[in-house]
Scaffold this active site. Structure first.
Site, PDB file in Angstrom:
ATOM      1  N   ASN A   1       1.838   3.874  -6.836  1.00  0.00           N
ATOM      2  CA  ASN A   1       1.188   3.014  -5.846  1.00  0.00           C
ATOM      3  C   ASN A   1       0.966   1.691  -6.558  1.00  0.00           C
ATOM      4  O   ASN A   1       0.279   1.647  -7.574  1.00  0.00           O
ATOM      5  CB  ASN A   1      -0.145   3.643  -5.413  1.00  0.00           C
TER       6      ASN A   1
ATOM      7  N   MET B   1       0.842  -1.193   0.000  1.00  0.00           N
ATOM      8  CA  MET B   1       0.000   0.000   0.000  1.00  0.00           C
ATOM      9  C   MET B   1       0.883   1.250   0.000  1.00  0.00           C
ATOM     10  O   MET B   1       1.943   1.283   0.598  1.00  0.00           O
ATOM     11  CB  MET B   1      -0.874  -0.003   1.251  1.00  0.00           C
ATOM     12  N   CYS B   2       0.451   2.275  -0.684  1.00  0.00           N
ATOM     13  CA  CYS B   2       1.116   3.569  -0.677  1.00  0.00           C
ATOM     14  C   CYS B   2       0.050   4.617  -0.933  1.00  0.00           C
ATOM     15  O   CYS B   2      -1.061   4.281  -1.330  1.00  0.00           O
ATOM     16  CB  CYS B   2       2.161   3.674  -1.791  1.00  0.00           C
ATOM     17  N   GLY B   3       0.374   5.856  -0.706  1.00  0.00           N
ATOM     18  CA  GLY B   3      -0.569   6.927  -1.014  1.00  0.00           C
ATOM     19  C   GLY B   3       0.042   7.886  -2.014  1.00  0.00           C
ATOM     20  O   GLY B   3       1.245   8.150  -1.977  1.00  0.00           O
TER      21      GLY B   3
ATOM     22  N   ARG C   1      -1.841   5.003   4.623  1.00  0.00           N
ATOM     23  CA  ARG C   1      -1.459   4.236   3.435  1.00  0.00           C
ATOM     24  C   ARG C   1       0.055   4.159   3.274  1.00  0.00           C
ATOM     25  O   ARG C   1       0.546   3.292   2.530  1.00  0.00           O
ATOM     26  CB  ARG C   1      -2.057   4.854   2.168  1.00  0.00           C
TER      27      ARG C   1
END
Lengths: 230, 298
Positions: B176, B1-3, B32
């Site tokens: 992402n 997960m990333c933002g 995130r």
């Protein structure tokens, strides 16, 4: 009807959800509003009481998931997994819904006024979903029971590996998934469609403008000709 | 997960408040991506002959003026220097190849974050709020920015592995998702003489697209080749000196929400990062479709 108003700017979500998880007999008939949802996740999940909840804006992931009996209305868009695994009741999204709307839902009615993203109604197990706009690819993937009514278009691989769910589409279908085929609409199917159009506020739309899709049932049993595909 | 977050202001009066407007967007993506954060901000360009070099080194904090002096002594000219702790910007009109070669020989441990006339890049490990405070993100001014909060899944947590990634000049990309063919893209680009700085999958996408544009493709043609070449899950947000671009993989595995307003265009992984923008109620909020290109111009 008694009305209770929450504001997510001042009350933590956990507190609101805990209130909504109170004794069903005390909550019955109440009307709850939630202001400033601002895309928070898990709003009004796991409800078990016959009450009305209005989310006054955009909701984040899993809004109204696992719903039973409650009527939840979202006055904006909904993130991934709205009304996932719903058992009964009704969830109404007035904007668009992201991916996996109504995934695995077993009962109740999910109404989305706008578009729904990919994998809408994936593994549907008996609920009804009515989408005012279009749905993304892989919708109704492995849907087992229930009805998906799409007023707009459907993306790629609609109804892939479908079991016994019905898919009604008014617009164009980009492509059908494996084992999904068009079926003649019988009187019983038509009745279901008319009922769902009425319940979702689309009584003005003629059921004759829809096509019905269902399972060709060729994947139900092992067939030696398919051996190479496994 | 990333933002991911992106903001492009169309109303010139908002340019002075770009960082302030962006801050709630970045903070909204903390869950995130709590391990690192980064931001590329595009300012009005410096003189045509000049370039901004964004440098990072935790060992250099007190020694940036020495580096600038040595650069002037070795190569001539009088470089401009702006320092923020581990981060420094040098503005110089010397040939970029000379400056890059000098840095590599003389200061091999200094990481060159970006080169260009408009771009500045800040990235570091830590909670987004901490990274933002460290480099005064709220004070950013400019036309547009591209930001990222990272939850590492495929390579180490270091400042160099944080996003945005850059290549060439005035080009950055945040990601992402995860690419499954990053190594083969990397091998292909290395045969073209392109040098990688990390083992991060995102760097392969960043360098691939920049390479295509350097070979003459316009942004849209390069992105189309990206769709053909990149395998895996991705929402990619990219910045050039005057554009923001967004693409999602064909399965839309990773999220994105866009808000288009008369005054701005804002992009984030989730609506919660857009909720606090001014007059968001009157913005057109939508989910970008998979395998579509979205390009906004300043």
């Amino acid at each position: 009807m008694e009305s209770i108003n929450f504001d997510l700017n001042s009350t933590p979500l956990r507190e609101i959800n805990q209130y909504l998880h109170g004794a069903p007999e005390t909550l019955k008939g109440k009307s709850v509003t939630i202001a400033n949802p601002n895309g928070a996740h898990n709003i009004a999940v796991g409800l078990k009481a016959d009450l009305e909840v209005t989310i006054q804006g955009h909701a984040g992931y899993y809004a109204a998931g696992m719903n039973q009996l409650a009527k939840v209305s979202i006055e904006g868009s909904a993130g991934t997994g709205v009304a996932e695994n719903m058992m009964s009741g009704m969830v109404h999204v007035k904007g668009f819904a992201s991916n996996a709307a109504g995934a695995t839902a077993q009962g109740g009615l999910l109404v989305i006024d706008g578009d729904a993203g990919l994998r809408c109604g994936i593994s549907l197990k008996g609920a009804d979903i009515v989408i005012g706009g279009s749905v993304g690819s892989f919708s109704a993937f492995m849907a087992q029971a229930g009805n998906l009514v799409i007023l707009g278009d459907a993306g790629e691989a609609l109804g892939d590996s479908l079991y016994e769910a019905r898919i009604f589409v008014r617009g164009k279908v980009h492509s059908l998934g494996a084992d999904c085929e068009e079926k003649p609409m019988q009187e019983a199917d038509r009745k279901i469609l008319v009922d769902l159009l009425e319940k979702s506020g689309h009584a003005d739309i003629s059921p004759d403008s829809f096509k019905l899709f269902g399972s060709a049932r060729t994947l139900y049993n092992f067939h030696v000709d398919n051996a190479g595909a496994y | 997960m990333c933002g991911i977050v992106g903001l492009l202001v169309k109303n010139p009066a908002m340019r002075a408040h770009l960082g302030e407007l962006m801050m709630p967007m970045l903070i909204g993506m903390t869950e995130r991506g709590p391990d690192s954060a980064g931001m590329a901000v595009f300012t009005p360009p410096v003189a045509e002959s000049a370039r901004k070099y964004n440098l990072y080194s935790p060992e250099m904090a007190a020694q940036w003026p020495r580096l600038a002096d040595e650069l002037a002594m070795s190569l001539g000219g009088k470089p401009e220097l702006h320092v923020k702790g581990n981060h420094a910007i040098i503005v110089s009109s010397l040939p970029p190849a000379d400056i890059k070669a000098w840095l590599k020989t003389r200061y091999p441990n200094v990481h060159l974050l970006s080169v260009g006339r408009a771009i500045d890049v800040y990235k570091d490990t830590g909670l987004p709020a901490d990274v933002a405070a460290r480099y005064d993100f709220s004070q950013f001014q400019g036309t547009h920015l591209v930001g990222h909060t990272r939850m590492a899944t495929e390579s180490a947590v270091t400042p160099a592995h944080a996003h945005p990634f850059t290549a060439g000049e005035d080009w950055c990309l945040v990601h992402n998702g995860s690419l499954s063919n990053a190594c083969s893209i990397r091998r292909k680009l290395e045969r073209e003489g392109i040098v990688f700085e990390t083992d991060n999958d995102t760097e392969a996408a960043c360098r691939f697209l920049e390479w295509r544009m350097r070979e003459g493709d316009d942004l849209r043609t390069a992105l189309q080749k990206g769709f053909d070449e990149l395998d895996g899950f991705y929402t990619l947000l990219m910045g050039t000196k005057d554009q923001l671009a967004l693409i999602r993989d064909p399965f839309a595995c990773k999220p994105a929400v866009v808000a288009e307003h008369d005054d701005y265009v804002a992009i984030a992984s989730e609506f919660r990062s857009l909720a606090h923008l001014p007059d968001i109620k009157n913005a057109k909020v939508f989910e970008p479709s998979p395998k579509e290109m979205y390009v906004w111009k300043v």
